[in-house]
Design an enzyme around this catalytic site. Structure first.
Site, PDB file in Angstrom:
ATOM      1  N   LYS A 242       0.791  -1.224  -0.069  1.00 37.17           N
ATOM      2  CA  LYS A 242       0.030   0.006  -0.135  1.00 37.17           C
ATOM      3  C   LYS A 242       0.642   1.242   0.019  1.00 37.17           C
ATOM      4  CE  LYS A 242      -4.372   0.489   2.421  1.00 37.17           C
ATOM      5  NZ  LYS A 242      -4.907   0.695   3.452  1.00 37.17           N
TER       6      LYS A 242
HETATM    7  C1  E4P Z   1      -8.408   1.387   3.696  1.00 35.70           C
HETATM    8  O1  E4P Z   1      -7.648   0.832   3.168  1.00 35.70           O
HETATM    9  C2  E4P Z   1      -8.268   2.161   4.984  1.00 35.70           C
HETATM   10  O2  E4P Z   1      -7.588   1.376   5.862  1.00 35.70           O
HETATM   11  C3  E4P Z   1      -9.670   2.413   5.813  1.00 35.70           C
HETATM   12  O3  E4P Z   1     -10.639   1.896   4.982  1.00 35.70           O
HETATM   13  C4  E4P Z   1      -9.593   3.727   6.397  1.00 35.70           C
HETATM   14  O4  E4P Z   1     -10.932   3.700   6.946  1.00 35.70           O
HETATM   15  P1  E4P Z   1     -11.337   5.028   8.162  1.00 35.70           P
HETATM   16  O5  E4P Z   1     -11.678   6.032   7.353  1.00 35.70           O
HETATM   17  O6  E4P Z   1     -12.316   4.326   8.812  1.00 35.70           O
HETATM   18  O7  E4P Z   1     -10.122   5.007   8.928  1.00 35.70           O
END
Ligand code: E4P
Length: 226
Positions: free
Chosen positions: A83
């Protein structure tokens, strides 16, 4: 539509993977911090439980270090998706890792132009954050619609739209209606999706009526025929 779960909690992952409905996992530095566990060990463990893509995020912000971290993460298991943030260095790293055959998830996408850049960099996944857009009064799902429409115009684009920052089952339904490839769900949201009060009420009635018959299903076939 593929379902990933958005957590680094291995107990949650094991529990939900047992449903047979989990196609992958996404983690991020905040989710890892919440576990208090060693990051590399956790990623290895998750990769052994879920055979689909497991997103593990780099921590550096410059290209060279991101690339080194990405290669290090990719060596943990064949199903690691590195990522990277949607920044110039992140996209440069995305291109380099993609060229090496590593899956890349470009995260923190908040606009259609950013999603176009992620596709151009060859990302395996782009992660638009719907919940965080809704939080500031924007329309997260409108962004999903825009990205799906744009990607749909170019059959050569292989980047999958991974709907992130999902807050409720309604987000999942809306994303599915738009044809998004993947939704990454917090465990609580996946659990919520199973429930409907009429399912509970209907099941209770069926079980009560069944009890009145005094029958059992698990008995020898011969006895059942007599
Ligand atoms: C995606 O890969 C992220 O880890 C995640 O969906 C972020 O979500 P949040 O806005 O609830 O922290």
């Amino acid at each position: 539509m593929k379902f990933f779960i958005d957590t680094a909690d291995i107990a949650e992952i094991r529990d939900l993977a047992a449903t047979g409905l989990v196609d992958g996992v996404t983690t991020n530095p905040s989710l890892v911090a919440k576990t208090g566990r060693d990051f590399l060990e956790t990623v290895a463990e998750i990769c052994a439980v879920v055979p689909g893509p497991v997103s593990a995020e780099v921590a550096a912000t410059d290209h060279e270090t991101m690339l080194a971290e990405g290669r290090h993460l990719a060596r943990i298991a064949g199903n690691v998706a590195v990522k990277v943030p949607l920044t110039p260095a992140g996209l440069r790293t995305c291109k380099a890792l993609t060229d090496e055959g590593t899956m890349v998830n470009v995260t923190l996408c908040f606009s259609a132009p950013q999603a176009i850049l992620a596709a151009k960099a060859g990302a395996t996944f782009v992660s638009p954050f719907v919940g965080r857009l809704d939080d500031i009064g924007a329309d997260g799902m409108a962004l999903i619609a825009e990205i799906c429409a744009i990607y749909g115009r170019y059959p050569a684009i292989r980047t999958e739209v991974l709907v992130a920052s999902v807050r409720n089952p309604g987000h999942v339904t809306a994303a599915a209606k738009l044809g998004a490839h993947v939704a990454t769900l917090p465990p609580a949201v996946l659990r919520q999706m199973f429930h409907h009060p009429l399912t509970d009420k209907g099941l209770a009635a069926f079980l009560a009526d069944w009890a009145k018959t005094g029958q059992t299903i698990l008995r020898p076939a011969k006895a059942a025929a007599e």
